[in-house]
Scaffold this motif. Structure first.
Motif, PDB file in Angstrom:
ATOM      1  N   GLY A  52     -16.295-103.639  11.947  1.00  0.00           N
ATOM      2  CA  GLY A  52     -16.461-104.992  12.469  1.00  0.00           C
ATOM      3  C   GLY A  52     -16.705-104.999  13.967  1.00  0.00           C
ATOM      4  N   PRO A  53     -17.249-106.103  14.482  1.00  0.00           N
ATOM      5  CA  PRO A  53     -17.540-106.203  15.909  1.00  0.00           C
ATOM      6  C   PRO A  53     -16.291-106.482  16.739  1.00  0.00           C
ATOM      7  CG  PRO A  53     -18.066-108.279  14.828  1.00  0.00           C
ATOM      8  CD  PRO A  53     -17.643-107.325  13.745  1.00  0.00           C
ATOM      9  N   ALA A  54     -16.320-106.028  17.973  1.00  0.00           N
ATOM     10  CA  ALA A  54     -15.222-106.272  18.907  1.00  0.00           C
ATOM     11  C   ALA A  54     -15.767-106.118  20.319  1.00  0.00           C
ATOM     12  CB  ALA A  54     -14.077-105.300  18.665  1.00  0.00           C
ATOM     13  N   GLU A  55     -14.986-106.559  21.292  1.00  0.00           N
ATOM     14  CA  GLU A  55     -15.409-106.380  22.679  1.00  0.00           C
ATOM     15  C   GLU A  55     -15.501-104.901  23.032  1.00  0.00           C
ATOM     16  OE1 GLU A  55     -13.134-108.535  25.499  1.00  0.00           O
ATOM     17  OE2 GLU A  55     -13.495-110.493  24.573  1.00  0.00           O
ATOM     18  N   GLN A  56     -14.562-104.119  22.503  1.00  0.00           N
ATOM     19  CA  GLN A  56     -14.546-102.686  22.755  1.00  0.00           C
ATOM     20  C   GLN A  56     -14.465-101.932  21.437  1.00  0.00           C
ATOM     21  OE1 GLN A  56     -11.170-102.100  25.362  1.00  0.00           O
ATOM     22  NE2 GLN A  56     -12.437-102.322  27.193  1.00  0.00           N
ATOM     23  N   ALA A  87       1.255 -98.817  15.658  1.00  0.00           N
ATOM     24  CA  ALA A  87      -0.196 -98.651  15.666  1.00  0.00           C
ATOM     25  C   ALA A  87      -0.863 -99.781  16.447  1.00  0.00           C
ATOM     26  CB  ALA A  87      -0.721 -98.630  14.227  1.00  0.00           C
ATOM     27  N   SER A  88      -2.054 -99.507  16.947  1.00  0.00           N
ATOM     28  CA  SER A  88      -2.801-100.517  17.709  1.00  0.00           C
ATOM     29  C   SER A  88      -3.142-101.711  16.833  1.00  0.00           C
ATOM     30  CB  SER A  88      -4.084 -99.894  18.260  1.00  0.00           C
ATOM     31  OG  SER A  88      -3.804 -98.813  19.106  1.00  0.00           O
ATOM     32  N   ARG A  89      -3.177-102.898  17.447  1.00  0.00           N
ATOM     33  CA  ARG A  89      -3.497-104.105  16.701  1.00  0.00           C
ATOM     34  C   ARG A  89      -4.989-104.211  16.446  1.00  0.00           C
ATOM     35  NH1 ARG A  89      -0.371-108.015  15.275  1.00  0.00           N
ATOM     36  NH2 ARG A  89       1.820-108.008  15.885  1.00  0.00           N
ATOM     37  N   LEU A  90      -5.322-104.716  15.282  1.00  0.00           N
ATOM     38  CA  LEU A  90      -6.715-104.881  14.895  1.00  0.00           C
ATOM     39  C   LEU A  90      -7.364-106.030  15.669  1.00  0.00           C
ATOM     40  CD1 LEU A  90      -6.145-104.778  11.034  1.00  0.00           C
ATOM     41  CD2 LEU A  90      -7.128-102.920  12.402  1.00  0.00           C
ATOM     42  N   PRO A  91      -8.611-105.868  16.102  1.00  0.00           N
ATOM     43  CA  PRO A  91      -9.347-107.025  16.618  1.00  0.00           C
ATOM     44  C   PRO A  91      -9.590-108.020  15.481  1.00  0.00           C
ATOM     45  CG  PRO A  91     -10.797-105.129  16.405  1.00  0.00           C
ATOM     46  CD  PRO A  91      -9.405-104.639  16.122  1.00  0.00           C
ATOM     47  N   VAL A  92      -9.978-109.227  15.844  1.00  0.00           N
ATOM     48  CA  VAL A  92     -10.034-110.320  14.872  1.00  0.00           C
ATOM     49  C   VAL A  92     -10.933-110.001  13.682  1.00  0.00           C
ATOM     50  CG1 VAL A  92     -10.727-112.712  14.507  1.00  0.00           C
ATOM     51  CG2 VAL A  92      -9.456-112.093  16.551  1.00  0.00           C
ATOM     52  N   SER A  93     -12.109-109.448  13.924  1.00  0.00           N
ATOM     53  CA  SER A  93     -13.028-109.189  12.811  1.00  0.00           C
ATOM     54  C   SER A  93     -12.411-108.244  11.785  1.00  0.00           C
ATOM     55  CB  SER A  93     -14.357-108.614  13.324  1.00  0.00           C
ATOM     56  OG  SER A  93     -14.181-107.309  13.856  1.00  0.00           O
ATOM     57  N   LEU A  94     -11.696-107.228  12.272  1.00  0.00           N
ATOM     58  CA  LEU A  94     -11.063-106.272  11.364  1.00  0.00           C
ATOM     59  C   LEU A  94      -9.821-106.869  10.709  1.00  0.00           C
ATOM     60  CD1 LEU A  94     -11.427-102.958  13.412  1.00  0.00           C
ATOM     61  CD2 LEU A  94     -12.916-103.871  11.617  1.00  0.00           C
ATOM     62  N   ALA A 113     -10.467 -98.128   9.793  1.00  0.00           N
ATOM     63  CA  ALA A 113     -11.319 -99.170  10.361  1.00  0.00           C
ATOM     64  C   ALA A 113     -11.999 -98.668  11.620  1.00  0.00           C
ATOM     65  CB  ALA A 113     -10.514-100.429  10.662  1.00  0.00           C
ATOM     66  N   LEU A 114     -13.172 -99.206  11.856  1.00  0.00           N
ATOM     67  CA  LEU A 114     -13.956 -98.892  13.047  1.00  0.00           C
ATOM     68  C   LEU A 114     -14.387-100.186  13.708  1.00  0.00           C
ATOM     69  CD1 LEU A 114     -15.583 -96.882  14.857  1.00  0.00           C
ATOM     70  CD2 LEU A 114     -17.493 -97.198  13.260  1.00  0.00           C
ATOM     71  N   ALA A 115     -13.932-100.400  14.931  1.00  0.00           N
ATOM     72  CA  ALA A 115     -14.416-101.523  15.739  1.00  0.00           C
ATOM     73  C   ALA A 115     -15.655-101.063  16.495  1.00  0.00           C
ATOM     74  CB  ALA A 115     -13.336-101.975  16.713  1.00  0.00           C
ATOM     75  N   VAL A 116     -16.713-101.859  16.404  1.00  0.00           N
ATOM     76  CA  VAL A 116     -17.976-101.515  17.047  1.00  0.00           C
ATOM     77  C   VAL A 116     -18.212-102.489  18.197  1.00  0.00           C
ATOM     78  CG1 VAL A 116     -20.448-101.160  16.706  1.00  0.00           C
ATOM     79  CG2 VAL A 116     -18.859-100.822  14.795  1.00  0.00           C
ATOM     80  N   ALA A 117     -18.387-101.968  19.384  1.00  0.00           N
ATOM     81  CA  ALA A 117     -18.675-102.831  20.531  1.00  0.00           C
ATOM     82  C   ALA A 117     -19.943-103.624  20.268  1.00  0.00           C
ATOM     83  CB  ALA A 117     -18.818-101.996  21.796  1.00  0.00           C
ATOM     84  N   MET A 144     -18.032-106.237   8.352  1.00  0.00           N
ATOM     85  CA  MET A 144     -17.777-107.599   8.782  1.00  0.00           C
ATOM     86  C   MET A 144     -18.745-107.973   9.907  1.00  0.00           C
ATOM     87  SD  MET A 144     -15.222-107.893   6.745  1.00  0.00           S
ATOM     88  CE  MET A 144     -14.747-109.562   7.172  1.00  0.00           C
ATOM     89  N   GLY A 145     -19.324-109.162   9.834  1.00  0.00           N
ATOM     90  CA  GLY A 145     -20.208-109.586  10.917  1.00  0.00           C
ATOM     91  C   GLY A 145     -20.903-110.899  10.614  1.00  0.00           C
ATOM     92  N   ASP A 146     -21.110-111.701  11.639  1.00  0.00           N
ATOM     93  CA  ASP A 146     -21.773-112.995  11.496  1.00  0.00           C
ATOM     94  C   ASP A 146     -23.200-112.921  12.011  1.00  0.00           C
ATOM     95  OD1 ASP A 146     -19.286-113.868  10.679  1.00  0.00           O
ATOM     96  OD2 ASP A 146     -18.780-114.759  12.632  1.00  0.00           O
ATOM     97  N   GLY A 147     -24.017-113.837  11.511  1.00  0.00           N
ATOM     98  CA  GLY A 147     -25.368-113.981  12.022  1.00  0.00           C
ATOM     99  C   GLY A 147     -25.370-114.771  13.320  1.00  0.00           C
ATOM    100  N   SER A 148     -26.478-115.412  13.607  1.00  0.00           N
ATOM    101  CA  SER A 148     -26.596-116.154  14.858  1.00  0.00           C
ATOM    102  C   SER A 148     -25.595-117.296  14.912  1.00  0.00           C
ATOM    103  CB  SER A 148     -28.011-116.712  15.000  1.00  0.00           C
ATOM    104  OG  SER A 148     -28.199-117.790  14.090  1.00  0.00           O
TER     105      SER A 148
END
Length: 234
Positions: A52-56, A87-94, A113-117, A144-148
């Motif tokens: 899923g997407p994340a800032e980092q 453990a580290s907290r998941l970003p919202v998308s994850l 899980a993999l957070a993708v910048a 996980m991911g949204d369109g425009s």
């Protein structure tokens, strides 16, 4: 090798407690996501990775916690069962992905899980996908991911006439398991249209490029002016 993938949107509003009175508006999307996760279970993977997407960017082990407390509700989730304390907290998308798995009662394979910048370049996204596909003999992805976010005047990014065309291309490619088109999505345009799914979808394209999977689009809508797509690859 990638044997299956599910593509789902990642708005916190998928969680009914977050959506509150507006929860029924996303019932169709929730049902489609449940069907998509069911397909992942049926593929009998050795490893499931939520992307899923994340800032980092970052990686998360099974059991990583997530929370929707920032949206005013006391709802917590865990990435699969068990896992290390602290453990580290998941970003919202994850966290939304973890919620979908909990809702389905996932217990079919280990989960990571993999957070993708969101600004990760296409080449790096594709490379990350290739690495994920090589992690086990049977790898499944929950992407996980949204369109425009620019489909209407009230959308988060206001109205942009390019948004509908971008979403149509993305949705068609996701529904056809068209890795070439996904890898060709324009990074700059996606950024301008606030399409948070671009980078995770390109990770999926890298993972599935040589897998020979067929795709199917289960749901497509743009409530709140944001493109939401649910699809499966198998």
């Amino acid at each position: 090798m990638l044997v299956a993938a599910a593509v789902c949107p990642c708005p916190p509003l998928l969680v009914p407690e977050v959506a509150a009175g507006a929860a029924p508006e996303l019932d169709a999307a929730r049902d489609a996501c449940a069907d998509a996760v069911g397909l992942l279970a049926a593929s009998r993977p050795d490893l499931l990775v939520v992307v899923g997407p994340a800032e980092q960017g970052g990686t998360f082990r099974q059991g990583a916690p997530g929370s929707f407390a920032g949206y005013g509700v006391d709802v917590s989730v865990s990435l699969g069962r068990g896992g290390p304390a602290g453990a580290s907290r998941l970003p919202v998308s994850l966290a939304v992905g973890a919620w979908l798995l909990e809702r389905a009662g996932w217990a079919d394979a280990p989960v990571e899980a993999l957070a993708v910048a969101e600004d990760l370049e296409t080449k790096a996204c594709v490379g990350a996908g290739e690495e994920l596909a090589a992690r086990a003999d049977r790898v499944a992805l929950l992407v996980m991911g949204d369109g425009s976010a620019c489909r209407t005047l009230k959308a988060p990014g206001y109205l942009d006439e390019r948004a509908a065309g971008f979403d149509e291309i993305a949705a068609t490619a996701l529904g056809a398991a068209d890795t070439t088109t996904l890898m060709g999505l324009d990074e700059g345009l996606a950024r301008e249209l606030k399409a948070a799914g671009r980078a995770p979808w390109q990770v999926l394209a890298g993972a599935g490029r040589d897998a020979g999977l067929a795709g199917r689009l289960l749901h497509e809508d743009a409530p709140y002016g944001v493109g939401y797509f649910v699809g499966v690859w198998s």
